[in-house]
Structures are given as C-alpha cells and as structure tokens.
Design a protein around this motif. Structure first.
Motif, PDB file in Angstrom:
ATOM      1  N   SER A 123      19.191 -49.577   7.777  1.00 40.09           N
ATOM      2  CA  SER A 123      18.107 -49.467   9.080  1.00 40.09           C
ATOM      3  C   SER A 123      18.389 -50.907   9.769  1.00 40.09           C
ATOM      4  N   HIS A 124      19.609 -51.169  10.249  1.00 33.52           N
ATOM      5  CA  HIS A 124      20.016 -52.319  11.132  1.00 33.52           C
ATOM      6  C   HIS A 124      20.760 -51.798  12.193  1.00 33.52           C
ATOM      7  N   PRO A 125      20.873 -52.562  13.258  1.00 38.68           N
ATOM      8  CA  PRO A 125      21.915 -52.320  14.133  1.00 38.68           C
ATOM      9  C   PRO A 125      23.109 -52.538  13.962  1.00 38.68           C
ATOM     10  N   ASN A 142      29.783 -39.384  21.004  1.00 39.20           N
ATOM     11  CA  ASN A 142      29.207 -38.822  19.620  1.00 39.20           C
ATOM     12  C   ASN A 142      28.019 -39.634  19.172  1.00 39.20           C
ATOM     13  N   LEU A 143      28.072 -40.872  19.343  1.00 36.70           N
ATOM     14  CA  LEU A 143      27.123 -41.676  18.594  1.00 36.70           C
ATOM     15  C   LEU A 143      25.928 -41.682  19.522  1.00 36.70           C
ATOM     16  N   ASP A 144      26.077 -41.318  20.934  1.00 38.26           N
ATOM     17  CA  ASP A 144      24.562 -41.188  21.632  1.00 38.26           C
ATOM     18  C   ASP A 144      23.961 -39.888  21.364  1.00 38.26           C
ATOM     19  N   ARG A 145      24.971 -38.750  20.926  1.00 35.74           N
ATOM     20  CA  ARG A 145      24.371 -37.201  20.508  1.00 35.74           C
ATOM     21  C   ARG A 145      23.708 -37.604  19.396  1.00 35.74           C
ATOM     22  N   VAL A 146      24.128 -38.254  18.448  1.00 33.76           N
ATOM     23  CA  VAL A 146      23.292 -38.362  17.018  1.00 33.76           C
ATOM     24  C   VAL A 146      22.321 -39.475  16.941  1.00 33.76           C
ATOM     25  N   VAL A 150      24.674 -47.550  16.327  1.00 35.08           N
ATOM     26  CA  VAL A 150      25.887 -48.225  16.378  1.00 35.08           C
ATOM     27  C   VAL A 150      26.011 -48.910  18.004  1.00 35.08           C
ATOM     28  N   SER A 151      26.193 -50.031  18.235  1.00 31.94           N
ATOM     29  CA  SER A 151      26.227 -50.503  19.446  1.00 31.94           C
ATOM     30  C   SER A 151      27.613 -50.858  19.725  1.00 31.94           C
ATOM     31  N   LEU A 152      28.177 -50.041  20.815  1.00 33.69           N
ATOM     32  CA  LEU A 152      29.664 -49.823  20.876  1.00 33.69           C
ATOM     33  C   LEU A 152      30.165 -50.736  21.987  1.00 33.69           C
ATOM     34  N   HIS A 153      31.189 -51.319  21.895  1.00 34.52           N
ATOM     35  CA  HIS A 153      31.741 -52.467  23.045  1.00 34.52           C
ATOM     36  C   HIS A 153      33.098 -51.930  22.999  1.00 34.52           C
ATOM     37  N   LEU A 154      33.849 -51.670  24.324  1.00 31.39           N
ATOM     38  CA  LEU A 154      34.996 -51.489  24.589  1.00 31.39           C
ATOM     39  C   LEU A 154      35.899 -52.971  24.727  1.00 31.39           C
ATOM     40  N   VAL A 155      36.227 -53.555  23.645  1.00 32.38           N
ATOM     41  CA  VAL A 155      36.637 -54.918  23.603  1.00 32.38           C
ATOM     42  C   VAL A 155      37.389 -55.021  22.348  1.00 32.38           C
ATOM     43  N   ASP A 156      38.419 -56.070  22.499  1.00 31.10           N
ATOM     44  CA  ASP A 156      39.258 -56.245  21.274  1.00 31.10           C
ATOM     45  C   ASP A 156      38.421 -56.956  20.296  1.00 31.10           C
ATOM     46  N   TYR A 157      38.433 -56.742  18.818  1.00 31.98           N
ATOM     47  CA  TYR A 157      37.821 -57.127  18.035  1.00 31.98           C
ATOM     48  C   TYR A 157      37.453 -58.636  17.864  1.00 31.98           C
ATOM     49  N   ARG A 158      38.608 -59.389  18.335  1.00 35.79           N
ATOM     50  CA  ARG A 158      38.233 -60.957  18.475  1.00 35.79           C
ATOM     51  C   ARG A 158      36.991 -61.278  19.418  1.00 35.79           C
ATOM     52  N   ASP A 159      36.911 -60.602  20.675  1.00 39.17           N
ATOM     53  CA  ASP A 159      35.921 -60.834  21.527  1.00 39.17           C
ATOM     54  C   ASP A 159      34.420 -60.880  20.928  1.00 39.17           C
TER      55      ASP A 159
END
Ligand SMILES: C[S@@+](CC[C@H](N)C(=O)[O-])C[C@H]1O[C@@H](n2cnc3c(N)ncnc32)[C@H](O)[C@@H]1O
Length: 263
Positions: A123-125, A142-146, A150-159
């Motif tokens: 129960s965490h973001p 998909n994440l929006d539909r369900v 999960v808060s999704l970012h279009l970034v490199d993992y290092r950012d």
C-alpha cells in the motif's frame, strides 16, 4: 542463447526471437498474447500481468509489446516475491512506532508489473523508470487502466535515483535491466547486462549515502562466471524464489532478494 534438445521447445525459441526482433515494439494481437503464454508458461493464462491474463487482456484494454512479453515478470512470480519481502519486513520490524514509509523503486519498469505488485502489497506509491518511449506508452496505458500505485517516469534510471533520496533501511529497488548480450549459451553474465548490474548497484549505493536497502533481481537458472555471487559479494543474500521450470535449463526465471549496505 541456450539450445533446446527438446523438440517441444523449438517453438518457444523461434517465437522468442520474433518477439525480441521484428515484433519488438509491435503491440501484440490477442492471439499472439495467448501464444506467448502457451509457449513460455505452458498455458495462455500463465502470461498474466496486473491480475489480467492473456486471454482477457484485449477486453481489459491491456497492451503488450513483443519485447515486454518476453522481458516481463508475471503475476505468479511477482506475487511470490512480494510475499517474501513482506515476510522479511515483518521479521525485521522494530518494536514501537513504525519507521518512515520506505521508498519502492522499479528502476527498469518494462510492464511495471513488479512495481505494481509491490505497491499493492505494501500500500505504498512506487516510482518507476522506463527509457524506451514505446514501452513507456504501453506501460502508462496499462497502469492507468488497472489503477496502479506505480508512478511512471520516462527517464534513465540514474535520473530517477538522483530524485529519490534514501528514506529508510526498508527501501526496495527492483533491478531488472535488459539482458541483451549477457544471455548466452554459457549462461547469464550479470556483468554484461545493459547496463551491467555492478554499475547499477554502485549507482544505488551512491544515491543512498551508505544507508542499507533491499534489492530484488531477476536472473535465469544458469548463471555464467559465478557473476551473481561476484556481483553481490558485499551484500547479504536473503531469499531466492525458484518458480517451477517450464522451459529448458537456462531459460527459466529466478528471483533473488539481497540486503545491500549492511556492514
Ligand atoms: C527486462 S525489462 C524489465 C521487465 C520488467 N521488470 C517487467 O516485469 O516487465 C527492462 C526494461 O528496462 C528498460 N531500460 C533499459 N535501459 C534503461 C535505463 N537506462 N533506464 C530505465 N529503463 C531502462 C528497457 O526499455 C526495458 O523495458
């Protein structure tokens, strides 16, 4: 890539090549989703993400690219890892007030199913990074539909790491980079993933200023050059989840939990 001496698996390896090749960024049809489930898990319903199995995905508006159908961690696996993490957290919980809410980060989101299950379980973001715009778009849908946490970012993992300072010793990082040339007939070499797992662990450590955390990592069942052990040499192994094999040696999944940064 490992060879199969079981004729029944030839179809899997041929389809795998198509999913990672010409169908890599193609949205799969309902039939292709069921075929992937059948060939990888022995049952169309085995390919199940966010609680939606392949035969129900089209009706639920769930879309998957070819590459993600191969790269994803399905519900049965992620739910078991979430169980193991929940058990660890209970065992490690200090008496008295609970520590600060941990940060959960899915560094290589793909479908986002791993982060989704951990977020639901705790129960965490969850924060997730995805670099491929086509994968990002389907995961976002998909994440929006369900209604995922999960808060999704279009970034490199290092950012993403740079924006998420350590919060607690119960923080969790999911580490599932693409295998690419690391996956060979001689096994999976974690020092050759894209990016290499030792580099990812170094980046996580740097972002945490020495505070311990939990790492979840997926491998196959054939590790090359002792690279898992060598990569986690200064971490503590906590648990390995070994799903029942459905494919030849070298093509089945394993999930490992480590404690990074103690001592
Ligand atoms: C093996 S898949 C992850 C599968 C995922 N755990 C799942 O369950 O679907 C790796 C993903 O990481 C993404 N990726 C590769 N390099 C990245 C980077 N530097 N930062 C963020 N994402 C990256 C790829 O585009 C790919 O979608």
């Amino acid at each position: 890539m490992p060879d199969s001496d079981e004729p029944g698996h030839d179809g899997y390896f041929a389809f795998r090549d198509r999913l990672l090749g010409p169908l890599r960024t193609t949205i799969l049809s309902a039939e292709q989703l069921c075929q992937a489930g059948r060939l990888i898990y022995g049952d169309p319903r085995g390919l199940s993400l966010y609680g939606v199995c392949a035969p129900d995905m089209a009706a639920g508006g769930i879309t998957l690219l070819g590459r993600t159908a191969i790269e994803c961690s399905v519900d049965a696996y992620t739910a078991s890892v979430a169980d193991a993490l929940a058990g660890l957290r209970t065992a490690e919980a200090p008496a008295g007030p609970q520590p600060t809410e941990p940060v959960i980060v899915d560094l290589f989101c793909g479908s986002g199913n791993f982060g989704h299950h951990l977020g639901v379980r705790f129960s965490h973001p969850v924060h997730a990074a995805e670099l491929d715009p086509a994968v990002y778009r389907t995961a976002r849908n998909n994440l929006d539909r369900v209604g995922s946490p999960v808060s999704l970012h279009l970034v490199d993992y290092r950012d993403l790491l740079g924006k998420l300072p350590a919060r607690s010793t119960h923080d969790i990082y999911i580490v599932e980079p693409p295998w690419g040339p690391a996956f060979t007939a001689h096994g999976l070499d974690l020092t050759r993933t894209s990016p290499p797992v030792p580099d990812i662990l170094r980046d996580i450590r740097r972002s945490r200023d020495g505070l311990p955390c939990h790492i979840v990592i997926k491998t196959n069942d054939h590790i090359a050059r002792d690279s898992l052990h060598r990569t986690f040499t200064d971490a503590t192994h906590l648990h390995t989840h070994t799903p029942a094999p459905s494919l030849p040696y070298g093509a089945n999944m394993r999930f490992h939990l480590y404690r990074l940064g103690d001592g």
